[in-house]
Scaffold this active site. Structure first.
Site, PDB file in Angstrom:
ATOM      1  CE  LYS A  47     -51.756 -41.852  18.170  1.00 49.65           C
ATOM      2  NZ  LYS A  47     -51.553 -40.399  18.529  1.00 49.65           N
ATOM      3  CG  ASP A  83     -48.562 -39.311  21.777  1.00 46.68           C
ATOM      4  OD1 ASP A  83     -47.725 -38.614  21.349  1.00 46.68           O
ATOM      5  OD2 ASP A  83     -49.756 -39.601  21.245  1.00 46.68           O
ATOM      6  N   GLY A 110     -59.944 -39.336  22.347  1.00 45.94           N
ATOM      7  CA  GLY A 110     -59.072 -40.214  21.359  1.00 45.94           C
ATOM      8  C   GLY A 110     -57.729 -40.855  22.106  1.00 45.94           C
ATOM      9  CB  ALA A 112     -53.738 -37.263  21.934  1.00 45.27           C
TER      10      ALA A 112
HETATM   11  P1  ATR Z   1     -55.979 -38.710  18.758  1.00 43.98           P
HETATM   12  O1  ATR Z   1     -55.633 -40.137  18.523  1.00 43.98           O
HETATM   13  O2  ATR Z   1     -55.034 -37.528  17.876  1.00 43.98           O
HETATM   14  O3  ATR Z   1     -56.441 -38.532  20.191  1.00 43.98           O
HETATM   15  P2  ATR Z   1     -58.601 -38.910  17.437  1.00 43.98           P
HETATM   16  O4  ATR Z   1     -58.822 -40.187  17.976  1.00 43.98           O
HETATM   17  O5  ATR Z   1     -59.202 -38.638  16.204  1.00 43.98           O
HETATM   18  O6  ATR Z   1     -57.382 -38.308  17.724  1.00 43.98           O
HETATM   19  O7  ATR Z   1     -59.569 -37.939  18.510  1.00 43.98           O
HETATM   20  C1  ATR Z   1     -60.010 -36.750  18.549  1.00 43.98           C
HETATM   21  C2  ATR Z   1     -60.638 -36.101  19.500  1.00 43.98           C
HETATM   22  O8  ATR Z   1     -61.189 -34.816  18.959  1.00 43.98           O
HETATM   23  C3  ATR Z   1     -61.883 -36.880  19.882  1.00 43.98           C
HETATM   24  O9  ATR Z   1     -62.164 -36.734  21.326  1.00 43.98           O
HETATM   25  C4  ATR Z   1     -63.115 -36.132  19.187  1.00 43.98           C
HETATM   26  O10 ATR Z   1     -64.404 -36.428  19.614  1.00 43.98           O
HETATM   27  P3  ATR Z   1     -65.333 -37.843  19.367  1.00 43.98           P
HETATM   28  O11 ATR Z   1     -64.534 -38.731  20.111  1.00 43.98           O
HETATM   29  O12 ATR Z   1     -66.654 -37.239  19.840  1.00 43.98           O
HETATM   30  O13 ATR Z   1     -65.178 -37.865  17.780  1.00 43.98           O
HETATM   31  C5  ATR Z   1     -62.666 -34.754  19.314  1.00 43.98           C
HETATM   32  N1  ATR Z   1     -63.308 -33.986  18.117  1.00 43.98           N
HETATM   33  C6  ATR Z   1     -62.901 -34.111  16.730  1.00 43.98           C
HETATM   34  N2  ATR Z   1     -63.712 -33.317  16.168  1.00 43.98           N
HETATM   35  C7  ATR Z   1     -64.490 -32.489  16.979  1.00 43.98           C
HETATM   36  C8  ATR Z   1     -65.522 -31.525  17.041  1.00 43.98           C
HETATM   37  N3  ATR Z   1     -65.940 -31.036  15.831  1.00 43.98           N
HETATM   38  N4  ATR Z   1     -65.996 -31.171  18.034  1.00 43.98           N
HETATM   39  C9  ATR Z   1     -65.791 -31.914  19.261  1.00 43.98           C
HETATM   40  N5  ATR Z   1     -65.092 -32.720  19.544  1.00 43.98           N
HETATM   41  C10 ATR Z   1     -64.266 -33.139  18.246  1.00 43.98           C
END
Ligand code: ATR
Length: 255
Positions: A47, A83, A110, A112
């Site tokens: 995306k 979204d 991210g 979303a």
């Molecule tokens: P989307 O496009 O669906 O929002 P994404 O871009 O992969 O998906 O975003 C995932 C979110 O979950 C991010 O805010 C990510 O934090 P980082 O920017 O620090 O990566 C968060 N996230 C994923 N795994 C995590 C974890 N184990 N602990 C805390 N935050 C996490």
């Protein structure tokens, strides 16, 4: 859910899931053109990666920094992000708080999270705070959004300060963040506050029970899934469909 609706409305189309390797993300637009697809939905990481290859995208997609829908019309590929609008519509449908002046905490940074935050800004939300594990990512997201967003780390201590008296929390982190979310205390929220967890696929989203125990209204992500899907379905087919019709389709598929 789309295939059920195609059948119901007599639309000669099929929706299939295509498993694409992330290394091939830059060729997704070629596939859309060569296969003459009407449109596609995209998930992480496509995306964001597809954006530079599109002919145009909407302001909502630009602000979100990602597209979850691409349509191909007469060879022109347009990216949309449904979204944020889907989120707002589902919150209204579920009797959530009115957006103007609202104090909101967004968890995650991210695509979303950006889509949700940008739509909340557009609808006149008051203070928006964005907490994320990687603070630099939250800072970059805030810089790309039109309003003044306060950013911070996703820690229990920071959450306690940011969420004190907040009226809405939107968990936009993904599944692996569940342990970090469980460490947060929802009792600091304002009376009558709502908590939305957009991870619609989770049978038991983190903090649901704690929110209910604290009198915080808990919304799962199915409403947002339904409404973003309704918006996408209309973009693909020109056929309007309500979020309620999609919800019904989802409920039928689950039973
Ligand atoms: P989307 O496009 O669906 O929002 P994404 O871009 O992969 O998906 O975003 C995932 C979110 O979950 C991010 O805010 C990510 O934090 P980082 O920017 O620090 O990566 C968060 N996230 C994923 N795994 C995590 C974890 N184990 N602990 C805390 N935050 C996490």
């Amino acid at each position: 859910m789309y295939n059920t609706l195609f059948d119901r409305f007599g639309i000669d189309a099929v929706y299939v899931a295509l498993d694409v390797h992330p290394d091939d993300a830059d060729q997704v637009v070629d596939a859309i053109r060569v296969l003459d697809l009407v449109g596609v939905n995209l998930t992480v990481p496509f995306k964001e990666r597809i954006m530079p290859h599109l002919d145009r995208h909407t302001v909502a997609a630009q602000e979100a920094g990602s597209v979850n829908v691409v349509t191909a019309v007469d060879g022109t590929l347009t990216g949309y992000n449904t979204d944020g609008e889907g989120f707002i519509r589902s919150l209204a449908e579920e009797g959530g708080p009115d957006i103007p002046g609202l104090s909101v905490v967004v968890l995650g940074a991210g695509g979303a999270a950006r889509a949700v935050a940008s739509t909340l800004i557009d609808r006149g939300a008051g203070q928006i705070q964005m907490l994320n594990r990687t603070q630099a990512r939250a800072e970059a997201a805030a810089a790309a959004l039109p309003g003044d967003i306060i950013v911070g780390p996703l820690t229990p201590e920071r959450f306690a300060v940011a969420a004190a008296g907040a009226q809405l929390v939107v968990n936009c982190t993904s599944g692996p963040a569940a342990a970090s979310i469980l460490a947060l205390d929802p009792t600091v929220l304002a009376d009558g506050a709502s908590w939305v967890d957009i991870n619609y696929w989770m049978p038991d989203p983190p903090l649901q029970a704690a929110c209910v125990a604290a009198g915080v209204r808990f919304h799962d992500g199915l409403g947002m899934l339904a409404h973003q899907g309704a918006l996408a379905f209309e973009l693909f087919t020109g056929h309007p469909v309500t979020g309620g019709e999609i919800r019904q389709t989802l409920a039928e598929a689950r039973s």
